[in-house]
Scaffold this active site. Sequence first.
Site, mmCIF file in Angstrom:
data_model
loop_
_atom_site.group_PDB
_atom_site.id
_atom_site.type_symbol
_atom_site.label_atom_id
_atom_site.label_comp_id
_atom_site.label_asym_id
_atom_site.label_seq_id
_atom_site.Cartn_x
_atom_site.Cartn_y
_atom_site.Cartn_z
ATOM 1 N N GLY A 160 16.977 -2.936 -9.300
ATOM 2 C CA GLY A 160 17.024 -1.322 -8.977
ATOM 3 C C GLY A 160 15.702 -0.630 -9.319
ATOM 4 C CD GLU A 175 10.744 -7.636 -3.940
ATOM 5 O OE1 GLU A 175 9.912 -7.461 -4.586
ATOM 6 O OE2 GLU A 175 11.601 -6.960 -3.575
HETATM 7 C C1 LIG Z 1 13.944 -3.043 4.131
HETATM 8 C C2 LIG Z 1 14.284 -2.677 2.234
HETATM 9 C C3 LIG Z 1 14.850 -3.315 1.705
HETATM 10 C C4 LIG Z 1 14.148 -2.467 0.319
HETATM 11 N N1 LIG Z 1 14.989 -2.778 -0.704
HETATM 12 C C5 LIG Z 1 14.625 -2.393 -2.008
HETATM 13 C C6 LIG Z 1 15.647 -2.782 -3.554
HETATM 14 O O1 LIG Z 1 16.399 -3.432 -3.166
HETATM 15 N N2 LIG Z 1 15.514 -2.352 -4.457
HETATM 16 C C7 LIG Z 1 14.396 -1.138 -4.275
HETATM 17 O O2 LIG Z 1 14.284 -1.032 -5.855
HETATM 18 N N3 LIG Z 1 13.710 -0.618 -2.672
HETATM 19 C C8 LIG Z 1 13.868 -1.411 -1.900
HETATM 20 N N4 LIG Z 1 13.157 -0.807 -1.249
HETATM 21 C C9 LIG Z 1 12.058 0.443 -1.731
HETATM 22 C C10 LIG Z 1 10.572 -0.525 -1.136
HETATM 23 O O3 LIG Z 1 10.197 -0.608 -2.609
HETATM 24 C C11 LIG Z 1 9.903 1.447 -0.805
HETATM 25 O O4 LIG Z 1 10.097 2.363 0.146
HETATM 26 C C12 LIG Z 1 8.524 0.623 -1.286
HETATM 27 O O5 LIG Z 1 8.559 0.961 -2.051
HETATM 28 C C13 LIG Z 1 7.504 2.738 -0.693
HETATM 29 O O6 LIG Z 1 8.184 3.562 -1.893
HETATM 30 P P1 LIG Z 1 8.716 4.863 -0.782
HETATM 31 O O7 LIG Z 1 9.476 3.916 0.634
HETATM 32 O O8 LIG Z 1 9.201 5.441 -1.775
HETATM 33 O O9 LIG Z 1 7.596 5.147 -0.117
HETATM 34 P P2 LIG Z 1 6.145 6.460 -0.626
HETATM 35 O O10 LIG Z 1 6.071 5.051 -1.104
HETATM 36 O O11 LIG Z 1 6.689 8.154 -0.746
HETATM 37 O O12 LIG Z 1 4.596 6.020 0.185
HETATM 38 C C14 LIG Z 1 4.936 6.282 1.186
HETATM 39 C C15 LIG Z 1 4.039 5.680 2.500
HETATM 40 O O13 LIG Z 1 2.303 6.946 1.831
HETATM 41 C C16 LIG Z 1 1.634 5.695 1.255
HETATM 42 N N5 LIG Z 1 0.948 6.009 0.231
HETATM 43 C C17 LIG Z 1 2.084 5.497 -0.749
HETATM 44 N N6 LIG Z 1 0.972 5.942 -2.124
HETATM 45 C C18 LIG Z 1 -0.243 5.651 -1.329
HETATM 46 C C19 LIG Z 1 -1.157 5.271 -1.753
HETATM 47 N N7 LIG Z 1 -1.707 4.828 -3.359
HETATM 48 N N8 LIG Z 1 -2.479 4.622 -0.942
HETATM 49 C C20 LIG Z 1 -2.021 5.177 0.097
HETATM 50 N N9 LIG Z 1 -1.126 4.952 0.297
HETATM 51 C C21 LIG Z 1 -0.029 4.848 0.217
HETATM 52 C C22 LIG Z 1 2.809 4.434 1.940
HETATM 53 O O14 LIG Z 1 2.240 3.061 2.068
HETATM 54 C C23 LIG Z 1 3.689 4.625 2.277
HETATM 55 O O15 LIG Z 1 3.332 4.563 3.702
HETATM 56 C C24 LIG Z 1 13.841 -1.029 -0.047
HETATM 57 C C25 LIG Z 1 13.065 -0.900 1.230
HETATM 58 C C26 LIG Z 1 12.409 -1.415 2.696
HETATM 59 C C27 LIG Z 1 11.693 -0.899 3.518
#
Ligand SMILES: Cc1cc2nc3c(=O)[nH]c(=O)nc-3n(C[C@H](O)[C@H](O)[C@H](O)COP(=O)(O)OP(=O)(O)OC[C@H]3O[C@@H](n4cnc5c(N)ncnc54)[C@H](O)[C@@H]3O)c2cc1C
Length: 380
Positions: free
Chosen positions: A130, A245
């Site tokens: 989480g 991880e």
């Molecule tokens: C298959 C899968 C399983 C997952 N399982 C889990 C889970 O079990 N538990 C959990 O907590 N999360 C989980 N996640 C979530 C995952 O950790 C997040 O998707 C990831 O950290 C990105 O966050 P976001 O989706 O909010 O994207 P955002 O943070 O909104 O990013 C969107 C885009 O903007 C880019 N970006 C954002 N900030 C910057 C920056 N500072 N510089 C350059 N580029 C940037 C990112 O690279 C991305 O391309 C999972 C994701 C996937 C795809």
Amino acid sequence: MDFSWTDEQTAFRERLQGIIARALPADWGEKSRYDTSSAYMSEFSRTFCPMLASEGLLIPHWPVELGGGGMDPFHHWILGEEMFYVGDPRSYQYMNVNWVGPAIIQYGTDAQRREHIGRIASGTTIWCQGFSEPSAGSDLAALSTRAERRGDGYVLNGSKIWTSGASLADYCFLLARTGGPGTHGISVFLLPTKMPGIEIRVVPSFMGQYSFHEVFLTDVQVPAEMRLGEENKGWTIVRSVLHNERIGQPRYMLSMRVLEHAMGLLVARGEDTELARARAVQAQAGLEAARYLALGVIDRRAKKLPVDTSTNIARYALVTADRLVADFLCDFLHDDVTADIDPLISVGFRRTGSTGLAAGSAEIQLNLISKHHLQLPAVA
Ligand SMILES: Cc1cc2nc3c(=O)[nH]c(=O)nc-3n(C[C@H](O)[C@H](O)[C@H](O)COP(=O)(O)OP(=O)(O)OC[C@H]3O[C@@H](n4cnc5c(N)ncnc54)[C@H](O)[C@@H]3O)c2cc1C
């Protein structure tokens, strides 16, 4: 660094392969569709993991006094490679082995170790992670789920998103804010998922049956004993967890298998053009490079060297290689990808396409490499 496997490591791998071959049903691909998040795979893990534990193969790299085999990190890596090659029949229990258990061992109280480590070591419990929230993904330190001190415990309010396997899990490794903004006000909680005030909703997606969830926390009352480590010091635990991880799943093993299978289909159809062959080789080279960079990280672990940016570099190499595989599948097996019939092609596309987001996005790895490895100035 010596890249050749010892006879003992080779024997360990062969023993694993034999056990996996005997344990998986003949129609494993059809039944599981290599979907870690499926109800089938999760249920399977509840008998498969105890069997591995009884063979001493669930946590070979853990200390003997905690039920492990006392082996080095390379054995852990071989285990991961062989598991991932078949889609990982441990389902989400791979997280227990890779980072949940190690975090509890390192930061937990004796009571927490007694409560959780035995269950993880016997393969009888499933955890979820989480961390992410609607406004805190890449910027994880912006998380806003709160844990307010009340008497002997805390009251949790907020929500999580993208939580893999949450509806299958017994526990959630949860981050919540106990102090001020930023990294200094975060604590970790070892939260049972079946508590009053917790609502878990599946987020349907093409990634898999129970791949994504939203978790809502409304006035969830937890005793202070559920907090892992010191109050407001959870970020140290998060960093260690993310390191484990990011280099935890040898995803390239399944990608290599998918690529070989995909080329086999093209050859059988007479569609193995020069261009297709060149692109397959390019992807294969990328996967091999990702493998060796990951092994470099494992070598550092084996030598007990401190964590460094080699983790981010290896992860980014994997993302790059997996993107080549995903593009290859789209360009040369487009109809198979969209038909979603062949389980290896389907999982191959889903998995390789998501490597750049799961466990922290590719761009965040690049930011870390830029800052800590290349020591480039931050861009405002
Ligand atoms: C298959 C899968 C399983 C997952 N399982 C889990 C889970 O079990 N538990 C959990 O907590 N999360 C989980 N996640 C979530 C995952 O950790 C997040 O998707 C990831 O950290 C990105 O966050 P976001 O989706 O909010 O994207 P955002 O943070 O909104 O990013 C969107 C885009 O903007 C880019 N970006 C954002 N900030 C910057 C920056 N500072 N510089 C350059 N580029 C940037 C990112 O690279 C991305 O391309 C999972 C994701 C996937 C795809």
